[in-house]
Design an enzyme around this catalytic site. Structure first.
Site, mmCIF file in Angstrom:
data_model
loop_
_atom_site.group_PDB
_atom_site.id
_atom_site.type_symbol
_atom_site.label_atom_id
_atom_site.label_comp_id
_atom_site.label_asym_id
_atom_site.label_seq_id
_atom_site.Cartn_x
_atom_site.Cartn_y
_atom_site.Cartn_z
ATOM 1 N N HIS A 111 0.841 -1.205 0.000
ATOM 2 C CA HIS A 111 0.000 0.000 0.000
ATOM 3 C C HIS A 111 0.872 1.249 0.000
ATOM 4 O O HIS A 111 2.065 1.182 0.313
ATOM 5 C CB HIS A 111 -0.904 0.030 1.236
ATOM 6 C CG HIS A 111 -2.081 -0.892 1.129
ATOM 7 N ND1 HIS A 111 -1.993 -2.237 1.418
ATOM 8 C CD2 HIS A 111 -3.376 -0.671 0.742
ATOM 9 C CE1 HIS A 111 -3.174 -2.792 1.217
ATOM 10 N NE2 HIS A 111 -4.035 -1.873 0.807
ATOM 11 N N LYS A 116 -0.348 4.758 4.639
ATOM 12 C CA LYS A 116 -1.259 3.827 5.330
ATOM 13 C C LYS A 116 -0.763 3.582 6.754
ATOM 14 O O LYS A 116 0.433 3.398 6.977
ATOM 15 C CB LYS A 116 -1.351 2.501 4.562
ATOM 16 C CG LYS A 116 -2.336 1.529 5.179
ATOM 17 C CD LYS A 116 -2.731 0.426 4.237
ATOM 18 C CE LYS A 116 -3.682 -0.567 4.898
ATOM 19 N NZ LYS A 116 -4.978 0.038 5.241
HETATM 20 P P1 NAP Z 1 -7.390 9.262 5.146
HETATM 21 O O1 NAP Z 1 -7.170 9.951 3.857
HETATM 22 O O2 NAP Z 1 -6.396 9.455 6.257
HETATM 23 O O3 NAP Z 1 -8.833 9.684 5.683
HETATM 24 C C1 NAP Z 1 -9.312 9.401 6.966
HETATM 25 C C2 NAP Z 1 -10.345 10.453 7.283
HETATM 26 O O4 NAP Z 1 -10.990 10.132 8.517
HETATM 27 C C3 NAP Z 1 -9.733 11.860 7.448
HETATM 28 O O5 NAP Z 1 -10.546 12.751 6.735
HETATM 29 C C4 NAP Z 1 -9.838 12.085 8.946
HETATM 30 O O6 NAP Z 1 -9.965 13.452 9.296
HETATM 31 C C5 NAP Z 1 -11.146 11.357 9.211
HETATM 32 N N1 NAP Z 1 -11.383 11.142 10.632
HETATM 33 C C6 NAP Z 1 -10.612 10.500 11.534
HETATM 34 N N2 NAP Z 1 -11.179 10.557 12.745
HETATM 35 C C7 NAP Z 1 -12.343 11.276 12.610
HETATM 36 C C8 NAP Z 1 -13.370 11.683 13.490
HETATM 37 N N3 NAP Z 1 -13.317 11.386 14.803
HETATM 38 N N4 NAP Z 1 -14.434 12.377 12.994
HETATM 39 C C9 NAP Z 1 -14.509 12.691 11.679
HETATM 40 N N5 NAP Z 1 -13.534 12.350 10.786
HETATM 41 C C10 NAP Z 1 -12.477 11.641 11.252
HETATM 42 O O7 NAP Z 1 -7.498 7.680 4.953
HETATM 43 P P2 NAP Z 1 -8.151 6.844 3.739
HETATM 44 O O8 NAP Z 1 -7.084 6.388 2.815
HETATM 45 O O9 NAP Z 1 -9.329 7.572 3.205
HETATM 46 O O10 NAP Z 1 -8.611 5.538 4.535
HETATM 47 C C11 NAP Z 1 -9.517 5.603 5.610
HETATM 48 C C12 NAP Z 1 -9.768 4.199 6.138
HETATM 49 O O11 NAP Z 1 -10.406 3.402 5.124
HETATM 50 C C13 NAP Z 1 -8.497 3.427 6.528
HETATM 51 O O12 NAP Z 1 -8.790 2.635 7.672
HETATM 52 C C14 NAP Z 1 -8.242 2.538 5.318
HETATM 53 O O13 NAP Z 1 -7.508 1.374 5.640
HETATM 54 C C15 NAP Z 1 -9.667 2.205 4.931
HETATM 55 N N6 NAP Z 1 -9.881 1.765 3.546
HETATM 56 C C16 NAP Z 1 -10.753 0.739 3.380
HETATM 57 C C17 NAP Z 1 -11.099 0.321 2.125
HETATM 58 C C18 NAP Z 1 -12.162 -0.741 1.985
HETATM 59 O O14 NAP Z 1 -12.519 -1.112 0.861
HETATM 60 N N7 NAP Z 1 -12.717 -1.233 3.095
HETATM 61 C C19 NAP Z 1 -10.531 0.936 1.000
HETATM 62 C C20 NAP Z 1 -9.640 1.996 1.187
HETATM 63 C C21 NAP Z 1 -9.329 2.417 2.478
HETATM 64 P P3 NAP Z 1 -8.648 14.382 9.543
HETATM 65 O O15 NAP Z 1 -8.095 14.650 8.178
HETATM 66 O O16 NAP Z 1 -9.211 15.592 10.199
HETATM 67 O O17 NAP Z 1 -7.736 13.588 10.406
#
Ligand code: NAP
Length: 268
Positions: free
Chosen positions: A155, A159
């Site tokens: 990844h 991550k």
């Molecule tokens: P990212 O760009 O870091 O986004 C995470 C988001 O969550 C940020 O906007 C963060 O806000 C927000 N957040 C964290 N705590 C919060 C809270 N208490 N209230 C509101 N917002 C909050 O990460 P990403 O790449 O999008 O991935 C996010 C998650 O999805 C990870 O766990 C990843 O492993 C997972 N994922 C899963 C799949 C699937 O198919 N299941 C696919 C891709 C990713 P801030 O910017 O303010 O910190």
């Protein structure tokens, strides 16, 4: 169906907003960010380009969820546990793509599913869920005495959890195929282990770098041959499309905790 996107400013948050705009049968009811975020008060279009939508980014979840039928949530484990509680109170759909939960957090989500309709999956893409089915079948067919299972994933450099939720999902599929518990046979990195591989282990290796969206391979290594089952994600939109599909499916279900295998009808 009215959907709120939480973590709207994240990488997946933007993809989810675009998917809701693109897919028939759903509308965006709210875009929620962390409390005090600098995005609060701005139009959603700042996150995804395009014309103004009239939907103003908020950090106040309760009023936003009062006008929503479901939550799309790819954030962090603590946030997803909190939103599972809100979904339970409001008796609405909660789609959880977040990965990296500890057992206590998993239990809290299970409890919330007594009232909410929750779909949770470490990977929302059709391809990976099909891969899990193939891995299950291969693990049933190939004896642990003859074939060693190793799972590798790569990844992007930002991550935060390892191994990936998808690698764990594939590991569980392999363990289930062999009728064993991944908690007992999983080996996460072999640093410092000065002994040969044990029969029946399922090993994991995590690579991080660049902008890789998600590569996974499950290797069945036998004597003089290897079977490698792989999936390569090329765009995050595949996960967002899967999440919206899951929301539409869950809207018609009774409360409970479901996986993407349930949504895609692959859970036989
Ligand atoms: P990212 O760009 O870091 O986004 C995470 C988001 O969550 C940020 O906007 C963060 O806000 C927000 N957040 C964290 N705590 C919060 C809270 N208490 N209230 C509101 N917002 C909050 O990460 P990403 O790449 O999008 O991935 C996010 C998650 O999805 C990870 O766990 C990843 O492993 C997972 N994922 C899963 C799949 C699937 O198919 N299941 C696919 C891709 C990713 P801030 O910017 O303010 O910190």
């Amino acid at each position: 169906m009215r959907l709120a996107v939480v973590g709207a400013n994240g990488k997946m948050g933007g993809e989810l907003i675009r998917a809701v705009k693109r897919i028939d049968g759903v509308t965006l009811s709210a875009a929620i960010v962390r409390q005090g975020s600098s995005y609060v008060g701005q139009d959603v279009n700042i996150l995804v380009d395009g014309e103004k939508t009239g939907i103003i980014i908020t950090d106040d979840p309760l009023p936003a969820l009062a006008q929503s039928d479901g939550i799309l949530d790819f954030t962090q484990p603590e946030a997803s546990v909190m939103y599972a509680g809100f979904a339970a109170q409001a008796r609405i759909v909660h789609i959880i793509g977040t990965t990296g939960f500890n057992p206590d957090q998993e239990n809290k989500i299970q409890s919330a599913a007594a009232h909410a309709k929750i779909v949770k999956s470490g990977n929302m893409s059709l391809g990976v869920n099909l891969l899990a089915g193939l891995v299950h079948k291969a693990a049933q067919a190939l004896s642990p005495n003859d074939y060693d299972i190793e799972i590798s994933e790569m990844h992007h450099r930002r991550k935060i959890d390892a191994p990936s939720g998808t690698a764990l999902l594939l590991g569980k599929a392999a363990a289930n195929g062999r009728g064993v518990d991944l908690k007992k046979v999983g080996v996460y990195g072999r640093d410092g282990i000065m002994s040969p591989r044990q029969d029946g282990e399922i090993g994991f290796a995590a690579l991080r770098g660049g902008t890789v969206i998600g590569d996974h391979s499950v290797i069945f290594a036998g004597t003089n041959e290897r079977l490698v089952l792989s999936h390569f994600a090329q765009e995050r939109s595949i996960f967002a499309d899967g999440a919206v599909k899951a929301a539409l499916w869950a809207y018609k279900q009774e409360k409970g905790l479901f996986s993407m295998l349930d949504v895609l009808g692959l859970n036989d």
